[in-house]
Design an enzyme around this catalytic site. Structure first.
Site, PDB file in Angstrom:
ATOM      1  N   ASP A  71       0.903  -1.147  -0.107  1.00  0.00           N
ATOM      2  CA  ASP A  71       0.052  -0.090  -0.039  1.00  0.00           C
ATOM      3  C   ASP A  71       0.717   1.133   0.144  1.00  0.00           C
ATOM      4  O   ASP A  71       1.701   1.226   1.097  1.00  0.00           O
ATOM      5  CB  ASP A  71      -0.834  -0.068   1.198  1.00  0.00           C
ATOM      6  CG  ASP A  71      -1.707   1.222   1.380  1.00  0.00           C
ATOM      7  OD1 ASP A  71      -1.672   2.064   0.529  1.00  0.00           O
ATOM      8  OD2 ASP A  71      -2.566   1.292   2.459  1.00  0.00           O
ATOM      9  N   PHE A  93       0.044   6.892 -10.285  1.00  0.00           N
ATOM     10  CA  PHE A  93      -1.191   6.474 -10.853  1.00  0.00           C
ATOM     11  C   PHE A  93      -2.180   5.950  -9.714  1.00  0.00           C
ATOM     12  O   PHE A  93      -3.351   6.249  -9.646  1.00  0.00           O
ATOM     13  CB  PHE A  93      -1.215   5.122 -11.768  1.00  0.00           C
ATOM     14  CG  PHE A  93      -0.663   5.402 -13.125  1.00  0.00           C
ATOM     15  CD1 PHE A  93      -1.293   6.154 -14.049  1.00  0.00           C
ATOM     16  CD2 PHE A  93       0.712   4.906 -13.367  1.00  0.00           C
ATOM     17  CE1 PHE A  93      -0.536   6.419 -15.304  1.00  0.00           C
ATOM     18  CE2 PHE A  93       1.229   5.017 -14.660  1.00  0.00           C
ATOM     19  CZ  PHE A  93       0.432   5.704 -15.405  1.00  0.00           C
ATOM     20  N   LYS A  97     -10.748   5.958  -8.690  1.00  0.00           N
ATOM     21  CA  LYS A  97     -11.281   6.749  -9.857  1.00  0.00           C
ATOM     22  C   LYS A  97     -12.850   6.445 -10.405  1.00  0.00           C
ATOM     23  O   LYS A  97     -12.939   6.803 -11.384  1.00  0.00           O
ATOM     24  CB  LYS A  97     -10.333   6.194 -10.919  1.00  0.00           C
ATOM     25  CG  LYS A  97     -10.655   4.795 -11.503  1.00  0.00           C
ATOM     26  CD  LYS A  97      -9.836   4.594 -12.817  1.00  0.00           C
ATOM     27  CE  LYS A  97     -10.197   3.235 -13.212  1.00  0.00           C
ATOM     28  NZ  LYS A  97      -9.739   2.818 -14.514  1.00  0.00           N
ATOM     29  N   SER A 137      -6.399  14.889 -14.409  1.00  0.00           N
ATOM     30  CA  SER A 137      -7.626  14.508 -15.277  1.00  0.00           C
ATOM     31  C   SER A 137      -8.515  15.804 -15.928  1.00  0.00           C
ATOM     32  O   SER A 137      -8.241  16.934 -15.205  1.00  0.00           O
ATOM     33  CB  SER A 137      -8.796  13.836 -14.327  1.00  0.00           C
ATOM     34  OG  SER A 137      -9.972  13.782 -15.072  1.00  0.00           O
ATOM     35  N   TYR A 163     -13.968  12.444  -5.964  1.00  0.00           N
ATOM     36  CA  TYR A 163     -13.071  11.942  -7.055  1.00  0.00           C
ATOM     37  C   TYR A 163     -12.393  13.259  -7.568  1.00  0.00           C
ATOM     38  O   TYR A 163     -11.204  13.253  -7.646  1.00  0.00           O
ATOM     39  CB  TYR A 163     -13.699  11.183  -8.015  1.00  0.00           C
ATOM     40  CG  TYR A 163     -12.627  10.908  -9.278  1.00  0.00           C
ATOM     41  CD1 TYR A 163     -11.459  10.102  -9.151  1.00  0.00           C
ATOM     42  CD2 TYR A 163     -12.814  11.461 -10.364  1.00  0.00           C
ATOM     43  CE1 TYR A 163     -10.653   9.946 -10.203  1.00  0.00           C
ATOM     44  CE2 TYR A 163     -12.005  11.457 -11.474  1.00  0.00           C
ATOM     45  CZ  TYR A 163     -10.927  10.735 -11.379  1.00  0.00           C
ATOM     46  OH  TYR A 163     -10.092  10.841 -12.489  1.00  0.00           O
ATOM     47  N   LYS A 167      -8.245  15.062  -7.663  1.00  0.00           N
ATOM     48  CA  LYS A 167      -7.407  15.467  -8.769  1.00  0.00           C
ATOM     49  C   LYS A 167      -7.137  16.920  -8.736  1.00  0.00           C
ATOM     50  O   LYS A 167      -5.956  17.291  -8.983  1.00  0.00           O
ATOM     51  CB  LYS A 167      -7.975  15.098  -9.966  1.00  0.00           C
ATOM     52  CG  LYS A 167      -8.301  13.595 -10.483  1.00  0.00           C
ATOM     53  CD  LYS A 167      -6.867  12.731 -10.397  1.00  0.00           C
ATOM     54  CE  LYS A 167      -6.870  11.280 -10.290  1.00  0.00           C
ATOM     55  NZ  LYS A 167      -5.858  10.599  -9.920  1.00  0.00           N
ATOM     56  N   TYR A 191      -5.418  13.882 -18.236  1.00  0.00           N
ATOM     57  CA  TYR A 191      -5.933  12.797 -19.194  1.00  0.00           C
ATOM     58  C   TYR A 191      -7.554  12.997 -19.617  1.00  0.00           C
ATOM     59  O   TYR A 191      -8.248  13.424 -18.860  1.00  0.00           O
ATOM     60  CB  TYR A 191      -6.365  11.376 -18.584  1.00  0.00           C
ATOM     61  CG  TYR A 191      -4.848  10.842 -17.992  1.00  0.00           C
ATOM     62  CD1 TYR A 191      -3.534  11.200 -18.331  1.00  0.00           C
ATOM     63  CD2 TYR A 191      -5.337  10.166 -16.910  1.00  0.00           C
ATOM     64  CE1 TYR A 191      -2.655  10.546 -17.637  1.00  0.00           C
ATOM     65  CE2 TYR A 191      -4.181   9.260 -16.323  1.00  0.00           C
ATOM     66  CZ  TYR A 191      -2.955   9.809 -16.618  1.00  0.00           C
ATOM     67  OH  TYR A 191      -1.834   9.119 -15.876  1.00  0.00           O
ATOM     68  N   ASN A 193     -10.613  10.873 -22.079  1.00  0.00           N
ATOM     69  CA  ASN A 193     -11.129   9.681 -21.779  1.00  0.00           C
ATOM     70  C   ASN A 193     -10.516   8.626 -22.043  1.00  0.00           C
ATOM     71  O   ASN A 193     -10.367   8.139 -23.481  1.00  0.00           O
ATOM     72  CB  ASN A 193     -12.573   9.722 -22.268  1.00  0.00           C
ATOM     73  CG  ASN A 193     -13.588  10.534 -21.472  1.00  0.00           C
ATOM     74  OD1 ASN A 193     -13.027  11.813 -21.332  1.00  0.00           O
ATOM     75  ND2 ASN A 193     -14.581   9.932 -20.993  1.00  0.00           N
ATOM     76  N   ASN A 212     -18.486   1.471 -14.783  1.00  0.00           N
ATOM     77  CA  ASN A 212     -19.074   3.068 -14.953  1.00  0.00           C
ATOM     78  C   ASN A 212     -18.880   3.847 -16.212  1.00  0.00           C
ATOM     79  O   ASN A 212     -19.621   4.543 -16.558  1.00  0.00           O
ATOM     80  CB  ASN A 212     -18.332   4.212 -13.736  1.00  0.00           C
ATOM     81  CG  ASN A 212     -18.876   3.454 -12.436  1.00  0.00           C
ATOM     82  OD1 ASN A 212     -19.767   3.198 -12.287  1.00  0.00           O
ATOM     83  ND2 ASN A 212     -17.752   3.023 -11.712  1.00  0.00           N
ATOM     84  N   LEU A 214     -18.174   4.252 -20.324  1.00  0.00           N
ATOM     85  CA  LEU A 214     -18.822   4.069 -21.632  1.00  0.00           C
ATOM     86  C   LEU A 214     -18.522   2.757 -22.288  1.00  0.00           C
ATOM     87  O   LEU A 214     -19.032   1.741 -22.478  1.00  0.00           O
ATOM     88  CB  LEU A 214     -18.928   5.221 -22.405  1.00  0.00           C
ATOM     89  CG  LEU A 214     -19.402   4.814 -23.802  1.00  0.00           C
ATOM     90  CD1 LEU A 214     -21.092   4.376 -23.486  1.00  0.00           C
ATOM     91  CD2 LEU A 214     -19.564   6.120 -24.713  1.00  0.00           C
TER      92      LEU A 214
HETATM   93  N1  UFG Z   1     -22.067   6.814 -20.778  1.00  0.00           N
HETATM   94  C1  UFG Z   1     -23.548   6.395 -20.855  1.00  0.00           C
HETATM   95  N2  UFG Z   1     -23.974   5.162 -20.717  1.00  0.00           N
HETATM   96  C2  UFG Z   1     -22.927   4.397 -19.845  1.00  0.00           C
HETATM   97  C3  UFG Z   1     -21.988   5.026 -19.417  1.00  0.00           C
HETATM   98  C4  UFG Z   1     -21.413   6.477 -19.873  1.00  0.00           C
HETATM   99  O1  UFG Z   1     -24.397   6.924 -22.043  1.00  0.00           O
HETATM  100  O2  UFG Z   1     -23.432   3.365 -19.250  1.00  0.00           O
HETATM  101  C5  UFG Z   1     -22.198   8.211 -21.113  1.00  0.00           C
HETATM  102  C6  UFG Z   1     -21.795   9.155 -20.146  1.00  0.00           C
HETATM  103  O3  UFG Z   1     -22.932   9.861 -20.000  1.00  0.00           O
HETATM  104  C7  UFG Z   1     -20.824  10.325 -20.695  1.00  0.00           C
HETATM  105  C8  UFG Z   1     -20.002   9.399 -21.832  1.00  0.00           C
HETATM  106  O4  UFG Z   1     -20.523   8.075 -21.922  1.00  0.00           O
HETATM  107  O5  UFG Z   1     -21.518  11.054 -21.666  1.00  0.00           O
HETATM  108  C9  UFG Z   1     -18.682   8.995 -21.069  1.00  0.00           C
HETATM  109  O6  UFG Z   1     -18.756   8.634 -19.803  1.00  0.00           O
HETATM  110  P1  UFG Z   1     -17.764   7.711 -19.147  1.00  0.00           P
HETATM  111  O7  UFG Z   1     -18.382   7.542 -17.658  1.00  0.00           O
HETATM  112  O8  UFG Z   1     -17.077   6.921 -19.794  1.00  0.00           O
HETATM  113  O9  UFG Z   1     -16.529   9.114 -18.671  1.00  0.00           O
HETATM  114  P2  UFG Z   1     -16.639  10.600 -17.962  1.00  0.00           P
HETATM  115  O10 UFG Z   1     -16.466  11.552 -19.157  1.00  0.00           O
HETATM  116  O11 UFG Z   1     -17.977  10.625 -17.203  1.00  0.00           O
HETATM  117  O12 UFG Z   1     -15.709  10.685 -16.816  1.00  0.00           O
HETATM  118  C10 UFG Z   1     -14.387  10.492 -17.241  1.00  0.00           C
HETATM  119  C11 UFG Z   1     -13.360   9.904 -16.280  1.00  0.00           C
HETATM  120  C12 UFG Z   1     -13.371  10.196 -15.153  1.00  0.00           C
HETATM  121  C13 UFG Z   1     -13.328  11.730 -15.245  1.00  0.00           C
HETATM  122  C14 UFG Z   1     -14.173  12.550 -16.066  1.00  0.00           C
HETATM  123  C15 UFG Z   1     -14.096  14.099 -16.163  1.00  0.00           C
HETATM  124  O13 UFG Z   1     -13.865   8.430 -16.260  1.00  0.00           O
HETATM  125  O14 UFG Z   1     -12.322   9.775 -14.110  1.00  0.00           O
HETATM  126  O15 UFG Z   1     -14.193  11.942 -17.161  1.00  0.00           O
HETATM  127  O16 UFG Z   1     -14.580  14.511 -17.056  1.00  0.00           O
HETATM  128  F1  UFG Z   1     -13.620  12.284 -13.775  1.00  0.00           F
END
Ligand code: UFG
Length: 349
Positions: A71, A93, A97, A137, A163, A167, A191, A193, A212, A214
């Site tokens: 850890d 890293f 997240k 991020s 979260y 960052k 970063y 996505n 979580n 996409l």
């Molecule tokens: N989405 C869907 N269905 C899903 C999952 C996601 O429609 O089941 C959509 C979300 O609404 C969003 C897009 O896909 O419009 C991308 O969503 P993600 O969850 O893949 O990514 P995010 O942009 O929400 O999150 C990312 C990182 C986070 C960070 C964030 C900052 O995963 O760690 O960007 O903007 F905090």
């Protein structure tokens, strides 16, 4: 400052400590580091990573990676690693997240993400390790006002989750530390996505529980692990009504870390830079689904659902600074990322 590089034996091993090196971005960065002649030391306690990565890394690297299972919140452990290896740089890293989980369990996020960072920085100062790459991020921009293409000069906004705050505060902690110890050489990589997997399909993203993000949700739905993909909202002010993001292939992102380390090692004086790592192109959720179906030939079971709270409408990177400073730009496309992610999903099946 006197240059001492010429005193180093030519065969000296270039150790780079990679905290969270068994995770998604960490493991791909380990591969890039080895390809560029570095020897990564992976620090990971596998609380958020899967051991399948170890065998994948072994096959890709054709050797056993150095993995220390601890850890990073344990200062004595960090001391012993720094003492043993005298690494040239640390890539940090190790952090939780998941945005939603951070809302439900904020202290878990502050404890791990903040105290882990503070711990690593303290020990770097103690052991005279000056080069640091922080995994930040685009969440630090929040919802951009006006122009959706954000550069490092774009004003930061307050994040909308614990979260995001880790960052945002991580960058502040780094800025304050640099103000006090300006011999440090630091790059915060912001970063966009990260998506995709190594082309071998031996390492990739391994979501713990229900994904979580996409693309893992897309591939898990296509393979039958999830019943249906819900698109969160189709009434946004974008051409097709769905949100827009800058999806960056994880192997390109991994290379950016090696470029960042190379850049820092060349600097003679302290430096702190924030650098966007994205493609510079926005892609909508609907476009991701269409590209997935077209490239893989696999139909996806999907539906529209309500908006997800806290979602940014549209954001993509201005990635010019990464090119100007590091000579880095993305090379792989969203199609590459989708095909690689799909091959990885099939490999897991
Ligand atoms: N989405 C869907 N269905 C899903 C999952 C996601 O429609 O089941 C959509 C979300 O609404 C969003 C897009 O896909 O419009 C991308 O969503 P993600 O969850 O893949 O990514 P995010 O942009 O929400 O999150 C990312 C990182 C986070 C960070 C964030 C900052 O995963 O760690 O960007 O903007 F905090």
């Amino acid at each position: 400052m006197v240059k001492t590089d010429f005193l180093l034996p030519l065969n000296m091993t270039k150790y780079i400590v990679v905290t969270g090196g068994a995770g998604y971005i960490g493991s791909h960065t380990v591969v890039s580091l080895v390809e560029q002649g570095f020897t990564p030391i992976i620090l990971d306690d596998f609380r958020n990573a899967n051991r399948i990565v170890i065998s994948g890394l072994k096959t890709i690297l054709e050797k056993e990676p150095i993995i220390l299972e601890f850890d990073i919140c344990n200062p004595e452990f960090i001391s012993s690693v720094f003492q043993t290896y005298s690494p040239q740089a640390v890539i940090h890293f190790a952090a939780y997240k998941a945005v939603g989980e951070s809302v439900a369990e904020p202290l878990k996020y502050y404890q791990n993400n903040i105290s882990g960072l503070v711990n690593v920085l303290q020990k770097m100062l103690e052991y005279n390790i000056n080069n640091f790459v922080f995994s930040s991020s685009c969440t630090v921009y929040g919802e951009p006002d006006g122009n959706k293409e954000v550069s490092e000069e774009t004003e930061k906004n307050l994040p909308n989750s614990p979260y995001g705050y880790t960052k945002w505060m991580g960058e502040q902690i780094i800025q304050d530390t640099f103000n006090a110890y300006d011999h440090l050489k630091i790059i915060n990589l912001r970063y966009f996505n990260p998506v995709g997997a190594h082309k071998s399909a031996l390492i990739g993203e391994f979501p713990i529980g229900r994904p979580n993000n996409l693309l893992p949700f897309v591939t898990q739905t296509a393979i039958g692990k999830q019943e249906v993909l819900t698109v969160f909202g189709n009434d946004y002010p974008t051409p097709d009504g769905t949100c827009i993001r800058d999806y960056i292939h994880v192997c390109d992102l991994a290379n950016a870390h090696v470029k960042a380390v190379d850049f820092l090692l060349q600097q003679e004086k302290g430096i702190l830079e924030n650098i966007n790592i994205g493609t510079g192109k926005g892609t909508s959720v609907k476009e991701i689904i269409e590209t997935f179906e077209k490239e893989t030939g696999v139909p996806l079971n999907w539906q529209y659902g309500p908006r997800r709270s806290g979602d940014v409408i549209e954001i993509f990177a201005n990635a010019e600074k990464a090119w100007d400073l590091l000579g880095w730009k993305s090379e792989l496309t969203i199609k590459d990322a989708i095909i690689d992610a799909w091959n990885w999903e099939k490999h897991l099946a």
